[in-house]
Design a protein around this motif. Structure first.
Motif, PDB file in Angstrom:
ATOM      1  N   ILE A  45      84.523 -40.727  36.659  1.00  0.00           N
ATOM      2  CA  ILE A  45      84.601 -40.192  35.245  1.00  0.00           C
ATOM      3  C   ILE A  45      84.245 -41.428  34.260  1.00  0.00           C
ATOM      4  O   ILE A  45      83.378 -41.131  33.524  1.00  0.00           O
ATOM      5  CB  ILE A  45      86.018 -39.836  34.859  1.00  0.00           C
ATOM      6  N   LEU A  46      84.864 -42.618  34.490  1.00  0.00           N
ATOM      7  CA  LEU A  46      84.440 -43.829  33.711  1.00  0.00           C
ATOM      8  C   LEU A  46      83.135 -43.931  33.619  1.00  0.00           C
ATOM      9  O   LEU A  46      82.466 -44.300  32.774  1.00  0.00           O
ATOM     10  CB  LEU A  46      85.207 -44.957  33.991  1.00  0.00           C
TER      11      LEU A  46
ATOM     12  N   ALA B 155      77.794 -44.261  31.053  1.00  0.00           N
ATOM     13  CA  ALA B 155      76.436 -44.018  30.958  1.00  0.00           C
ATOM     14  C   ALA B 155      75.976 -43.330  29.855  1.00  0.00           C
ATOM     15  O   ALA B 155      74.594 -43.251  29.565  1.00  0.00           O
ATOM     16  CB  ALA B 155      76.134 -43.165  32.079  1.00  0.00           C
ATOM     17  N   GLU B 156      76.786 -42.787  29.004  1.00  0.00           N
ATOM     18  CA  GLU B 156      76.580 -41.958  27.752  1.00  0.00           C
ATOM     19  C   GLU B 156      76.550 -43.032  26.378  1.00  0.00           C
ATOM     20  O   GLU B 156      76.183 -42.666  25.554  1.00  0.00           O
ATOM     21  CB  GLU B 156      77.377 -40.912  27.549  1.00  0.00           C
ATOM     22  N   MET B 157      76.829 -44.081  26.831  1.00  0.00           N
ATOM     23  CA  MET B 157      77.077 -45.161  25.970  1.00  0.00           C
ATOM     24  C   MET B 157      75.849 -46.018  25.499  1.00  0.00           C
ATOM     25  O   MET B 157      74.978 -46.392  26.447  1.00  0.00           O
ATOM     26  CB  MET B 157      78.162 -46.377  25.814  1.00  0.00           C
ATOM     27  N   GLU B 158      75.455 -46.092  24.170  1.00  0.00           N
ATOM     28  CA  GLU B 158      73.814 -46.652  23.935  1.00  0.00           C
ATOM     29  C   GLU B 158      73.862 -48.131  24.099  1.00  0.00           C
ATOM     30  O   GLU B 158      73.145 -48.811  24.737  1.00  0.00           O
ATOM     31  CB  GLU B 158      73.634 -46.420  22.522  1.00  0.00           C
ATOM     32  N   GLU B 159      75.294 -48.809  24.233  1.00  0.00           N
ATOM     33  CA  GLU B 159      75.513 -50.212  24.237  1.00  0.00           C
ATOM     34  C   GLU B 159      75.391 -50.637  25.990  1.00  0.00           C
ATOM     35  O   GLU B 159      75.066 -51.851  26.067  1.00  0.00           O
ATOM     36  CB  GLU B 159      76.647 -50.824  23.764  1.00  0.00           C
TER      37      GLU B 159
ATOM     38  N   ASP C 224      76.063 -54.321  25.488  1.00  0.00           N
ATOM     39  CA  ASP C 224      75.118 -54.840  24.306  1.00  0.00           C
ATOM     40  C   ASP C 224      74.657 -56.306  24.621  1.00  0.00           C
ATOM     41  O   ASP C 224      74.604 -57.300  23.962  1.00  0.00           O
ATOM     42  CB  ASP C 224      76.311 -55.282  23.154  1.00  0.00           C
ATOM     43  N   GLY C 225      74.025 -56.227  25.886  1.00  0.00           N
ATOM     44  CA  GLY C 225      73.507 -57.346  26.440  1.00  0.00           C
ATOM     45  C   GLY C 225      74.157 -58.342  27.224  1.00  0.00           C
ATOM     46  O   GLY C 225      73.428 -59.016  27.903  1.00  0.00           O
ATOM     47  N   LEU C 226      75.484 -58.235  27.413  1.00  0.00           N
ATOM     48  CA  LEU C 226      76.279 -59.208  28.181  1.00  0.00           C
ATOM     49  C   LEU C 226      76.414 -58.421  29.642  1.00  0.00           C
ATOM     50  O   LEU C 226      76.769 -57.381  29.638  1.00  0.00           O
ATOM     51  CB  LEU C 226      77.777 -59.248  27.496  1.00  0.00           C
ATOM     52  N   SER C 227      76.174 -59.359  30.591  1.00  0.00           N
ATOM     53  CA  SER C 227      76.605 -58.689  32.038  1.00  0.00           C
ATOM     54  C   SER C 227      77.869 -58.634  32.069  1.00  0.00           C
ATOM     55  O   SER C 227      78.678 -59.427  32.031  1.00  0.00           O
ATOM     56  CB  SER C 227      75.644 -59.840  33.066  1.00  0.00           C
TER      57      SER C 227
END
Length: 622
Positions: A87-88, A93-97, A117-120
């Protein structure tokens, strides 16, 4: 008038030295911190603000460092398999970031890897036996371990260990600065990777913390120097421990080679301080331990030169010349139909590379040693999604071999490929190819400028040769005669040996003298097929069959050069959370105290849990 209480003792033994820094030590400390700042090891205000913004949006905690290690704690009715990894996962997976989302369910510590947002970010999950998780939950409390499974314990252990480490060191700021320095050094020298059999963030934190305990009044520049001095002389498999092992009656197994047969096989035990105490470095093999001991000796040599004003701190961080260090290599090419498939396929293969090292060690009875390099390389000119890993190969130093002796490791490679093909999420196009290449055949894309550079005179002079007078045959059928006067056309003069000379001098006490055995591992040199077949198939964009590369070619790996310094030392951090200090630059100024004229451990050795024995006190107290 009553005498003042004795100073608090940190660790399982008395310190080696209570001496504080001299003016020369303080000057070297200022120079070291200046170097760390110029090397970009401290976050800028902008980077720190971005990290806080990401964490705020995730509402999670993290350990400092380049990446974020986060732990999600949920109630008992929220499951790891369905709620977290399904679920999470779909929500993320649906988040653009979110990019490069990669769930690793079957890891020793199950983890969700992704970039936000680019951070691992490495996100772990722990389901505790409570219906509601309070905001002020103290995961250091033993009660959180009630009625939980082993994966949950391991997931919780990262944060629990981090908390304990900070409580067990005499000076947190000095510890954090020293750890920041040593982690940077490990990455530059190619030994920072838990997943490939070296050490990850928690392992390095524990090693640094133990040195801080042994030299409680030392500043970071002193601690870095003592770090290499201590571990160059450490007699593995004697364990490194920050405190006595807690055997709480909660039913979980703790590290104890007297009771657990598997614990006897560990080569480099570094024990976590939080219950249940575990060996955090179980991935280390005889081959990777040998590589790290060589690097410890390299670091010790440089630090001695720094203390004599014969070298600058920058010399300590010269990159390891991996592709200059061996004559023979294994190249592991990984291809997939697209970038998303490659991300998942590569993660699976990388997590199993350590098994290839172990298989070769086993099948060659320790005569062939492997050096897996924790960095992936990508050939951008290839039409398919591709990356490659490399392993250096060499005969075990000092091994007596018969003239013309060959080592056939085809069986080891085939067994490795069979294990790789068990991947439950395999898709068409996911292929792996293992091939034997000589130094001259190293592809140009592994070098930053696309071509092999001339060695720096300093590095060339340090390159050591472990060659002997035997004749050997490679997979190509060429024979070379070992001749003292022969010239290696691959590069200038060999590096002189820097193998540990004082390793036997340091003798931490055995936890179980009769039970802990020394790791002698096996190392052999692989037999692998011609690389040209693979190059042609990849260039044509075709599938690389799992059985097309390792054929009947038998390759005997000749003696190889061992210690070098190669550029581009990337790393995989593994599943252990890292422990660093705050991101703010600290001055690391401590009160100077008079050096003890006599050590508290004079004429004694560390006993059992890391004690030194007679004969090394004067060397280690400096």
């Amino acid at each position: 008038m009553s005498s003042p209480p004795p100073p608090k003792q940190y660790g399982v033994t008395k310190p080696i030295s209570m001496a504080g820094p001299t003016e020369a030590d303080m000057q070297r400390n200022r120079e070291l911190e200046k170097f760390l700042v110029e090397a970009g090891l401290y976050e800028s205000k902008e980077e720190d603000a971005k990290r806080e913004q990401v964490l705020g949006r995730m509402r999670q905690v993290h350990g400092p460092g380049a990446d974020i290690d986060a732990l999600c704690v949920g109630p008992s009715y929220v499951s790891r398999e369905e709620d977290f990894f399904f679920i999470l996962h779909n929500i993320l997976a649906e988040m653009e970031e979110v990019t490069e989302l990669q769930p690793v369910l079957d890891a020793h510590v199950p983890v969700m890897k992704f970039k936000f947002d680019g951070l691992s970010i490495d996100l772990l999950y722990a389901s505790i036996s409570r219906l509601v998780v309070p905001e002020d939950l103290d995961i250091s409390d033993m009660s959180v371990l009630n009625d939980v499974d082993e994966p949950t314990v391991r997931s919780l252990n990262g944060c629990r260990v981090a908390d304990q480490i900070l409580k067990l060191v005499p000076n947190v700021e000095h510890f954090c600065t020293t750890l920041r320095c040593l982690k940077f050094w490990a990455k530059r020298r190619g030994v920072y990777s838990n997943v490939t059999g070296f050490l990850g963030g928690v392992n390095w934190a524990l090693l640094v913390a133990r040195v801080c305990q042994l030299y409680p009044n030392a500043v970071p520049s002193m601690l870095v120097s003592r770090f290499f001095r201590v571990y160059t002389m450490w007699r593995w498999p004697n364990p490194v421990m920050l405190c006595a092992i807690d055997e709480a009656e909660l039913g979980f197994s703790v590290w104890d080679p007297r009771k657990n047969r598997r614990d006897k096989t560990h080569h480099m035990p570094i024990i976590t301080p939080a219950y249940p105490c575990m060996n955090s470095s179980y991935n280390v093999s005889t081959s990777t331990l040998r590589v790290m001991m060589d690097q410890f000796q390299y670091g010790n040599t440089i630090c001695e030169e720094v203390e004599l004003n014969k070298a600058q701190w920058s010399a300590l961080f010269e990159p390891y010349l991996f592709f200059e260090s061996y004559r023979n290599y294994l190249q592991v090419d990984i291809v997939a139909a697209n970038a998303d498939d490659l991300l998942a396929w590569k993660g699976w293969v990388e997590s199993r590379l350590r098994q290839l090292t172990l298989m070769i060690e086993r099948d060659t009875y320790g005569k062939l040693q492997c050096h897996p390099y924790p960095h992936e390389y990508v050939d951008t000119s290839k039409p398919c999604a591709h990356c490659a890993f490399f392993m250096g190969l060499q005969r075990k130093p000092g091994e007596v071999v018969q003239e013309g002796q060959q080592f056939d490791i085809r069986g080891s490679v085939e067994e490795f490929k069979l294990s790789i093909n068990m991947y439950m999420f395999w898709k068409p196009g996911m292929e792996i190819c293992v091939s034997h290449i000589r130094r001259k055949q190293i592809p140009p894309y592994v070098f930053p400028e696309g071509y092999k550079r001339t060695r720096h005179p300093r590095l060339a002079s340090q390159q050591r040769s472990s060659e002997n007078g035997n004749e050997y045959q490679t997979g190509s059928g060429l024979k070379r005669k070992k001749d003292p006067e022969s010239v290696d056309q691959d590069g200038p003069e060999k590096r002189q040996s820097i193998s540990p000379q004082k390793q036997d001098s340091l003798s931490p006490d055995h936890l179980a003298p009769s039970s802990v055995r020394s790791g002698t591992g096996s190392n052999v040199e692989p037999v692998i097929p011609d690389k040209r077949v693979l190059n042609q198939e990849i260039a044509e964009g075709g599938d690389v069959s799992n059985s097309s590369v390792i054929t009947s070619v038998t390759s005997e790996v000749g003696s190889c050069e061992d210690v070098g310094n190669e550029s581009v030392a990337g790393s995989s951090e593994g599943n252990n959370g890292s422990v660093e200090g705050s991101n703010n630059l600290v001055s690391s100024q401590s009160d100077s105290c008079d050096a003890d004229s006599q050590s508290l451990l004079e004429n004694r050795h560390l006993d059992g849990n890391g004690a030194f024995q007679d004969g090394v006190h004067e060397e280690l107290e400096v």
